[in-house]
Design a protein around this motif. Sequence first.
Motif, PDB file in Angstrom:
ATOM      1  N   THR A 223       0.879  -1.114   0.169  1.00  0.00           N
ATOM      2  CA  THR A 223      -0.172  -0.141  -0.130  1.00  0.00           C
ATOM      3  C   THR A 223       0.693   1.243   0.171  1.00  0.00           C
ATOM      4  OG1 THR A 223      -1.683  -1.176   1.122  1.00  0.00           O
ATOM      5  CG2 THR A 223      -1.883   1.237   1.297  1.00  0.00           C
ATOM      6  N   ALA A 224       1.902   1.129   0.605  1.00  0.00           N
ATOM      7  CA  ALA A 224       2.847   2.316   0.714  1.00  0.00           C
ATOM      8  C   ALA A 224       3.573   2.729  -0.528  1.00  0.00           C
ATOM      9  CB  ALA A 224       4.073   2.240   1.970  1.00  0.00           C
ATOM     10  N   VAL A 225       3.783   1.453  -1.442  1.00  0.00           N
ATOM     11  CA  VAL A 225       4.295   1.731  -2.468  1.00  0.00           C
ATOM     12  C   VAL A 225       3.442   2.351  -3.561  1.00  0.00           C
ATOM     13  CG1 VAL A 225       5.235   0.637  -4.638  1.00  0.00           C
ATOM     14  CG2 VAL A 225       5.923  -0.165  -2.420  1.00  0.00           C
ATOM     15  N   ARG A 226       2.018   1.953  -3.653  1.00  0.00           N
ATOM     16  CA  ARG A 226       0.846   2.559  -4.351  1.00  0.00           C
ATOM     17  C   ARG A 226       0.971   3.965  -3.969  1.00  0.00           C
ATOM     18  NH1 ARG A 226      -3.819   3.719  -2.980  1.00  0.00           N
ATOM     19  NH2 ARG A 226      -3.880   2.071  -1.460  1.00  0.00           N
ATOM     20  N   GLN A 227       0.685   4.424  -2.858  1.00  0.00           N
ATOM     21  CA  GLN A 227       0.756   5.792  -2.405  1.00  0.00           C
ATOM     22  C   GLN A 227       1.810   6.879  -2.605  1.00  0.00           C
ATOM     23  OE1 GLN A 227       0.154   5.294   2.024  1.00  0.00           O
ATOM     24  NE2 GLN A 227      -2.127   5.004   1.613  1.00  0.00           N
ATOM     25  N   ALA A 228       2.894   6.144  -2.796  1.00  0.00           N
ATOM     26  CA  ALA A 228       4.135   6.942  -3.170  1.00  0.00           C
ATOM     27  C   ALA A 228       4.031   7.102  -4.424  1.00  0.00           C
ATOM     28  CB  ALA A 228       5.604   6.143  -2.802  1.00  0.00           C
ATOM     29  N   ALA A 229       3.935   5.983  -5.305  1.00  0.00           N
ATOM     30  CA  ALA A 229       3.754   6.189  -6.750  1.00  0.00           C
ATOM     31  C   ALA A 229       2.649   7.225  -7.122  1.00  0.00           C
ATOM     32  CB  ALA A 229       3.474   4.853  -7.503  1.00  0.00           C
ATOM     33  N   GLU A 230       1.681   7.240  -6.558  1.00  0.00           N
ATOM     34  CA  GLU A 230       0.472   8.262  -6.992  1.00  0.00           C
ATOM     35  C   GLU A 230       0.804   9.453  -6.353  1.00  0.00           C
ATOM     36  OE1 GLU A 230      -2.761   6.615  -4.253  1.00  0.00           O
ATOM     37  OE2 GLU A 230      -3.391   5.125  -6.085  1.00  0.00           O
ATOM     38  N   SER A 231       1.572   9.883  -5.589  1.00  0.00           N
ATOM     39  CA  SER A 231       1.887  11.168  -4.895  1.00  0.00           C
ATOM     40  C   SER A 231       2.936  11.863  -5.995  1.00  0.00           C
ATOM     41  CB  SER A 231       2.698  10.950  -3.744  1.00  0.00           C
ATOM     42  OG  SER A 231       3.853  10.401  -3.626  1.00  0.00           O
ATOM     43  N   ILE A 232       3.667  11.056  -6.804  1.00  0.00           N
ATOM     44  CA  ILE A 232       4.564  11.729  -7.820  1.00  0.00           C
ATOM     45  C   ILE A 232       4.182  11.437  -9.139  1.00  0.00           C
ATOM     46  CG2 ILE A 232       6.496  11.684  -6.131  1.00  0.00           C
ATOM     47  CD1 ILE A 232       7.462   9.210  -7.706  1.00  0.00           C
TER      48      ILE A 232
END
Length: 365
Positions: A223-232
């Motif tokens: 989930t943290a990976v998905r959120q990081a990708a979405e943020s940038i």
Amino acid sequence: MASRLRILGIETSCDETAAAVVTRLEDGTGIIEGDVVLSQLDEHSAYGGVVPEIAARAHVEALDSLIEEALQRAGVTLKEIDAVAATSGPGLIGGLIVGLMTGKAIARAAGKPLYAVNHLEGHALTARLTDSLTFPYLMLLVSGGHTQLVLIRGIGDYERWGTTIDDALGEAFDKTAKLLGLPYPGGPAVERAAATGNPKRFNFPRPLRGEERLDFSFSGLKTAVRQAAESIAPVSDQDISDICASFQRAISRTLEDRIGRGLKRFLAEFPEVEGVPALVVAGGVAANQELRRTLQALCDENGFRFVAPPMQLCTDNAVMIAWAGLERMATGAAPDDLDVQPRSRWPLDSEAKAVIGYGKRGAKA
């Protein structure tokens, strides 16, 4: 027991169709006489994962010819085989049916005993074939379907010390790769991308790190990976490499903590173990070089021998199924009846309790 035992092994639990002929000598050493594995990667890559129906059909189409090829490579006929071993679980039920039914048919037609093998037991015992390990030892199984730390006490004597409460590690790699638009299978793709990435750019969580329990959790990291990708977003190639490198680093640090605690527990429970204690790694994720380096360093630090069988024996194969059957034969264990049924769920440790995340039916393995 005969001085020389030869067995035909069959493996069809997921997306590799495999057959092998293995011999066990009286001194306990093994000889791989014929080994054939057919990957279904091309059949499943378009879907980003294994499609059970496609896998089962592919097993049906290939298994007979692979068995014939394994026998030819070994230079033997079915008359010269002492027994048949086939994976009976855990795994995809369609594939298990194909392999086990084929094993039953051969055993019945050739008048040979049948051994229905737990796929995980095959992984657990492979190091005894490749590295002549003695009991007890620890095994870390990391694959697309399983993440477990298991104490291997003896043939049929296993104690699960830790398991995943959600995603298996290989599944986390695959889902991360799919999220980032990388090809299937995800493990190799993520590792390739991570090679040119900055592992310190993203501070991803290390699930369960510091806890006394030896279980694993990877869904929060995913989930943290998905959120990081979405943020940038939109992500560049370098962003993807940095995410992969940071993801892989978080996995390494998590395993460092989880397995480190397991090694210390082993030393506490077996202070007088004969020789150097061993940690065995098995499963497809064992191919990841950073994870291997982490585990090697951990073993060096704690006085353990790090054992990683050759990659073709870490991933799904029929050699390990044949060897597990031979190990059972060597103990004098009775063969299975021909009415034995495949099992999609088959815990290696039958006494292990279900953990949160696996529902009412409990852990798959």
